[in-house]
Structures are given as structure tokens and as C-alpha cells.
Design a protein around this motif. Structure first.
Motif, short mmCIF file in Angstrom:
data_model
loop_
_atom_site.label_atom_id
_atom_site.label_comp_id
_atom_site.label_asym_id
_atom_site.label_seq_id
_atom_site.Cartn_x
_atom_site.Cartn_y
_atom_site.Cartn_z
N GLY A 1 8.11 1.35 -7.22
CA GLY A 1 9.07 0.25 -7.20
C GLY A 1 8.79 -0.74 -6.09
N PRO A 2 9.57 -1.84 -6.09
CA PRO A 2 9.34 -2.91 -5.12
C PRO A 2 9.83 -2.60 -3.71
CG PRO A 2 11.12 -3.51 -6.60
CD PRO A 2 10.64 -2.17 -7.04
N MET A 3 9.09 -3.12 -2.73
CA MET A 3 9.44 -3.02 -1.31
C MET A 3 9.45 -4.45 -0.76
SD MET A 3 9.62 0.24 -0.79
CE MET A 3 9.38 1.50 -2.03
N PHE A 4 10.14 -4.66 0.34
CA PHE A 4 10.30 -6.02 0.87
C PHE A 4 10.04 -6.04 2.38
CE2 PHE A 4 12.91 -5.22 -2.76
CZ PHE A 4 12.76 -6.34 -3.56
N ARG A 5 9.16 -6.92 2.79
CA ARG A 5 8.91 -7.08 4.24
C ARG A 5 8.71 -8.55 4.54
NH1 ARG A 5 4.54 -2.11 5.33
NH2 ARG A 5 5.83 -0.54 4.27
N GLY A 6 9.42 -9.04 5.54
CA GLY A 6 9.31 -10.46 5.89
C GLY A 6 8.06 -10.73 6.71
N GLU A 7 6.89 -10.48 6.12
CA GLU A 7 5.62 -10.68 6.82
C GLU A 7 5.16 -12.12 6.64
OE1 GLU A 7 3.07 -7.59 7.36
OE2 GLU A 7 3.59 -6.50 5.53
N ARG A 8 4.15 -12.53 7.46
CA ARG A 8 3.54 -13.84 7.22
C ARG A 8 2.61 -13.67 6.03
NH1 ARG A 8 0.14 -15.86 11.40
NH2 ARG A 8 1.54 -14.85 12.84
N PRO A 9 2.89 -14.36 4.89
CA PRO A 9 2.11 -14.09 3.69
C PRO A 9 0.64 -14.51 3.83
CG PRO A 9 4.10 -15.29 3.15
CD PRO A 9 3.96 -15.34 4.64
N GLN A 10 -0.24 -13.72 3.26
CA GLN A 10 -1.66 -14.06 3.14
C GLN A 10 -2.21 -13.23 1.99
OE1 GLN A 10 -2.74 -12.20 7.19
NE2 GLN A 10 -4.55 -11.79 5.96
N LYS A 11 -3.51 -13.35 1.71
CA LYS A 11 -4.09 -12.59 0.59
C LYS A 11 -3.83 -11.08 0.81
CE LYS A 11 -8.37 -11.57 -1.70
NZ LYS A 11 -9.73 -11.23 -1.40
N GLY A 12 -3.19 -10.45 -0.15
CA GLY A 12 -2.94 -9.01 -0.05
C GLY A 12 -1.75 -8.66 0.82
N ARG A 13 -1.11 -9.66 1.43
CA ARG A 13 0.07 -9.36 2.26
C ARG A 13 1.24 -10.18 1.74
NH1 ARG A 13 0.24 -11.36 8.12
NH2 ARG A 13 -0.96 -9.64 8.98
N LEU A 14 2.18 -9.48 1.10
CA LEU A 14 3.28 -10.15 0.41
C LEU A 14 4.61 -9.80 1.03
CD1 LEU A 14 1.91 -9.24 -3.10
CD2 LEU A 14 2.06 -11.56 -2.21
N ARG A 15 5.64 -10.56 0.63
CA ARG A 15 6.99 -10.23 1.10
C ARG A 15 7.70 -9.31 0.11
NH1 ARG A 15 9.02 -15.65 4.18
NH2 ARG A 15 7.82 -15.16 6.03
N GLN A 16 7.28 -9.38 -1.14
CA GLN A 16 7.74 -8.39 -2.14
C GLN A 16 6.50 -7.81 -2.77
OE1 GLN A 16 10.59 -9.62 -5.16
NE2 GLN A 16 9.96 -7.93 -6.48
N PHE A 17 6.36 -6.49 -2.68
CA PHE A 17 5.19 -5.82 -3.26
C PHE A 17 5.66 -4.49 -3.81
CE2 PHE A 17 4.82 -2.84 0.27
CZ PHE A 17 5.49 -3.53 1.28
N HIS A 18 4.76 -3.76 -4.48
CA HIS A 18 5.18 -2.51 -5.13
C HIS A 18 4.45 -1.30 -4.56
CE1 HIS A 18 6.45 -5.59 -7.96
NE2 HIS A 18 7.33 -4.72 -8.41
N HIS A 19 5.20 -0.26 -4.35
CA HIS A 19 4.61 1.01 -3.90
C HIS A 19 4.57 2.02 -5.03
CE1 HIS A 19 5.09 1.14 0.79
NE2 HIS A 19 3.99 0.55 0.39
N ILE A 20 3.48 2.79 -5.04
CA ILE A 20 3.46 4.08 -5.74
C ILE A 20 3.50 5.08 -4.60
CG2 ILE A 20 1.99 5.70 -7.00
CD1 ILE A 20 0.70 3.24 -8.37
N GLY A 21 4.60 5.80 -4.46
CA GLY A 21 4.74 6.66 -3.29
C GLY A 21 4.94 8.11 -3.67
N ALA A 22 4.49 9.02 -2.79
CA ALA A 22 4.71 10.46 -3.00
C ALA A 22 5.21 11.05 -1.70
CB ALA A 22 3.40 11.11 -3.40
N GLU A 23 6.20 11.91 -1.78
CA GLU A 23 6.71 12.59 -0.58
C GLU A 23 6.88 14.07 -0.94
OE1 GLU A 23 6.76 10.52 1.88
OE2 GLU A 23 7.12 8.59 0.91
N ALA A 24 6.31 14.95 -0.08
CA ALA A 24 6.45 16.40 -0.29
C ALA A 24 7.16 16.95 0.94
CB ALA A 24 5.09 17.03 -0.45
N ILE A 25 8.36 17.50 0.72
CA ILE A 25 9.21 17.89 1.85
C ILE A 25 9.41 19.40 1.86
CG2 ILE A 25 11.46 17.50 2.95
CD1 ILE A 25 11.66 14.87 1.47
#
Ligand code: HAM
Length: 422
Positions: free
Chosen positions: A113-137
Motif C-alpha cells: 500500500g501507499p506511504m507518504f513522506r514530505g521529501e524533496r522530490p527527485q527521480k525515485g524519491r516521491l512524496r507518495q509511493f508504495h511499499h511491499i512490506g513483510a514483518e515477522a514478529i
């Protein structure tokens, strides 16, 4: 003149071609997670800021500079609600809120799903992007670290990212980290002038982060310090070497990167990044590691955990030119507009068989319809003319083999179904 709106800087629109690649990546990924025994969770985009302030760390770039606050009511200036910048702290919040440790000592989750970070945009660095994440607890086994690393690499292999490098390091246990941080604070206190502006601030608050700063002046200073892995305790060192041996036994190549730290404070022990030379300066396709203290930090029991996240937009960048999405298989063309009701009925019958099909909605001539069918990539055109309507049949034109024949609709559907091609 009315204003023409553009998308917000740092967000990206997915064209049909990109959306099709996005879904084929996530479709394949879900299948891989199923095989590896991870269960999908879908968590909100909105989260209380504290989850990340305490989870990711108040002196990290993500929390200090990049959180997007969301006003609860119109006109409200300040808010403790933010758009989530990452998934790990959020998954831990979910795990603790539902006391999942009482149900089982070990859980494996994934999220897309989407994640949001107020970064300075450039190639490959977005303010809205998507993660495929895995967590094993629930485990501090190095076998789990190895599983996560091989899983991340396997996903990238399977979605077509052939060239990539695994970079790995250990940060040691919490007390190793704390000791090393204090040591670095002392070292950098006398060398502040040689650091970039960001690192001058980090020198007191988060000195570990200086180690993977990309600025040339900081790199020069860090390399002159020859820090190596000597900073972690004997047990952590042994554990890390065992993990590296495990990776070798699994035929996984790695680059030991003693200055790899990662920008999120929750990591302890192993940390890793998977990079690609195709990406330019933002070269991480994904990253992860262990976070054995995070669950306790967020008010839960002392439970070890590890995970990773891959950036979908970076995967798409690494894939380069995208393949065209599946095209239409059959097009229903009418000789004159009075036959539109017949065409619609035929279209419905063909679609009911699961065959992708289309007809003309723009009053084109028969010739223009055939050209349009070709543009859509249709292998077959079903022509409906007055004569066909009278004889209760259709003309089936095979565009690839330049061949046409009169058939009953059922025969035509069978041919569209069976004949090879797109
Ligand atoms: P992260 O390194 O911040 O880690 O993000 C993981 C990946 O997301 C990066 O390697 C990159 O591919 C992508 N990414 C990050 N920021 C951006 C951006 N601004 N624009 C485009 N892509 C981006 C985490 O977020 C951790 N939660 C990973 C993790 C999970 N560690 C343990 N479990």
C-alpha cells in the motif's frame, strides 16, 4: 481561461501500462508471500503521529522533516494525525492493539500500500509511493533473517529485476548501539566543521546516521575513522557471522557494508539494503532488518522481530521499458448503426465467456472500425451486417491470418476461444 490542474509534486499517476505492471508485480508478490507463509493485512493510511515519533525515532528525518499532518477538522492547524510514512511501526501498533502475542508467539504479516513522506522530490524519491512490506514478529533466529532476505530477493527475481546487490551490516544489540552512539558523539564533537549541515545537527542527536550520509565531505571523514565492525559485542559479532555463513550456504551473494545504518532508529542487529545500479542516486529497491526493541518501545512485551519493505515505484524504474498490457481479443464491428442492438447482444455473450472484447461507440464507418480493432490489437473481428443478421450468423475475421468465414455465433466464440495468439 480556466486553470489546468497538474498532479502534486512528488506524486505520480500510473498510466494503464504502469498500472498493469503494478498489478502484475503485486499479484505475483501475493502468491510468493502465500508460499512463504505470510498473511496479508490492510491497515489505515491515517495513524497517530506518536506511533512514528516513538517507533521510528523523533530525531530521524522521517519524523523531523517528512511527516504529513492531517487536520481532523477544516481550519484546524495542528494535528496529531499523520499519513503513514512507513509500515513497521504501524504493524507493531496493530499487533499490540490486538494483543496478538497472547494468541501465538510468532506472526508473519505482509502489506502492500501507499506511504507518504514530505521529501524533496527527485527521480525515485516521491512524496507518495508504495511499499511491499513483510514483518515477522516473535523470533530472534538468524534463520528468520535469512528467510526475509531470501524472500525479498526472490520477489525481485520473480518480478523481473535481474541485476541487484545485497548490502548488509550489523548494528549490534541496543547496548552496542548506545555505546557506539556515545563514542561517535565524542569523535564528531571535535570534527563538526568537517560535516555537512544535516550531520552537524546529527552529531549530537543521532550520530549513527552520519555513518551512511552520502555527502562527499562526510564520507571522507567517516572513511578516515576506520570503524569496521569491531564496535559490536562478541555475541552479536558471532551471530552476524553465522547469518553471513547461512546466506553463503543459500548461495546468496552479499556485500558487507560496515557503514550501513539506515534512517530509522528502531533497527538493532542485522540491517540490509538491496540496491540497483539502474536507479541513479536513489538506488535502494528495498531495505530491512531486525528491530528487537521496537515492540517494547511501543509499550508491548520484549519480543524480537524483523522485516523489510520494497518500493514498487523503484521496482518499476529498474524494470525500464514496460510490456504492453494484454490487448483486446475480439472486436464486434457493425456494417450500419441499426445493427448496434445485435452487436451489443453479441458483445455480452462473448464477454460472458471471459473473452476480452470491445465494440465501437463513436459511430465509425465499417472501415474505420476495422482500423480501430487493429489499433486495439484485436486478433478477431466479429462482423455483423444485414446479411449476417438475416442468416442468423456472423462473419469472423482472423486479423493475424487474414482469413474470414461465415459462422454461427457459437462456432465463432469457440474459434475465438481456442485459436492461439494474444
Ligand atoms: P525504507 O528504507 O524507508 O524502510 O523504505 C523501504 C523502501 O521503500 C526503500 O528501499 C525504497 O525502495 C522505498 N522508498 C522509501 N522512500 C521512498 C520515497 N520517498 N520514494 C519512493 N520510494 C521510496 C522502511 O520503510 C522500513 N519500514 C522497512 C522495514 C520493514 N524494516 C523492517 N521492516
Amino acid at each position: 481561461m480556466r486553470k489546468l490542474y497538474s498532479s502534486i509534486r512528488g506524486t505520480c499517476d500510473f498510466s494503464p501500462l504502469q498500472a498493469s505492471s503494478f498489478y502484475s508485480i503485486t499479484h505475483r508478490t501475493r502468491e510468493i508471500f502465500r508460499i512463504f507463509g505470510y498473511q496479508e493485512i490492510i491497515l489505515p493510511l491515517l495513524e497517530e503521529a506518536g506511533v512514528f515519533i516513538r517507533g521510528v525515532g523523533k530525531n530521524t528525518d522521517i519524523v523531523e522533516k517528512q511527516l504529513f499532518g492531517v487536520a481532523r477538522r477544516q481550519g484546524e492547524a495542528k494535528s496529531d494525525v499523520v499519513l503513514r510514512p512507513e509500515g513497521t511501526a504501524q504493524v507493531v501498533r496493530y499487533y499490540l492493539q490486538n494483543s496478538l502475542y497472547k494468541q501465538s508467539s510468532f506472526h508473519k504479516f505482509f502489506y502492500i500500500g501507499p506511504m507518504f513522506r514530505g521529501e524533496r522530490p527527485q527521480k525515485g524519491r516521491l512524496r507518495q509511493f508504495h511499499h511491499i512490506g513483510a514483518e515477522a514478529i516473535g523470533s530472534d533466529s538468524i534463520y528468520l533473517d535469512a528467510e526475509l532476505i531470501s524472500l525479498a530477493l526472490h520477489i525481485l527475481d520473480e518480478v523481473g529485476v535481474a541485476k541487484k546487490e545485497l548490502r548488509i551490516n550489523t548494528l549490534g544489540c541496543s547496548s552496542d548501539k548506545e555505546k557506539f552512539s556515545k563514542e561517535l558523539q565524542k569523535i564528531f564533537a571535535s570534527k563538526k566543521g568537517k560535516l555537512c549541515q544535516d550531520c552537524q545537527k546529527r552529531a549530537a542527536l543521532n550520530p549513527l546516521r552520519i555513518l551512511d550520509c552520502k555527502q562527499a565531505q562526510c564520507r571522507k571523514l567517516i572513511e578516515s575513522l576506520h570503524l569496521g565492525e569491531a564496535r559490536v559485542c562478541a555475541q552479536c559479532k558471532r551471530q552476524f557471522h553465522d547469518l553471513l555463513s547461512l546466506l553463503s550456504a543459500l548461495n546468496i551473494q552479499y556485500i558487507y557494508e560496515p557503514y550501513l545504518v539506515r534512517g530509522l532508529d528502531y533497527y538493532t542487529h542485522s540491517v540490509f539494503e538491496i540496491t540497483s545500479k539502474e536507479l541513479g542516486s536513489q538506488d535502494a529497491l528495498g531495505a530491512g532488518g531486525r528491530y528487537n526493541s521496537l515492540i517494547k518501545e511501543l509499550g508491548g512485551p520484549d519480543v524480537a522481530a524483523a522485516g523489510f519493505a520494497l518500493g514498487i515505484e523503484r521496482i518499476l524504474l529498474a524494470l525500464g521499458e514496460l510490456k504492453h498490457p494484454e490487448t483486446i481479443r475480439a472486436f464486434i464491428a457493425v456494417a450500419d448503426s441499426t445493427l448496434m442492438p445485435d452487436a451489443l447482444a453479441i458483445l455480452q455473450k462473448i464477454r460472458a465467456k471471459g473473452i476480452s472484447s470491445e465494440m465501437d461507440y463513436c459511430d465509425r464507418s465499417l472501415k474505420a472500425q476495422l482500423r480501430y480493432a487493429q489499433k486495439l490489437g484485436a486478433r478477431f473481428v466479429v462482423i455483423v451486417g444485414q446479411e449476417e443478421a438475416k442468416d442468423n450468423c456472423v462473419t469472423l475475421k482472423d486479423m493475424e491470418e487474414s482469413f474470414q468465414e461465415k459462422l454461427s455465433l457459437d462456432q465463432a466464440i469457440a474459434k475465438i476461444h481456442n485459436r492461439g495468439g494474444n
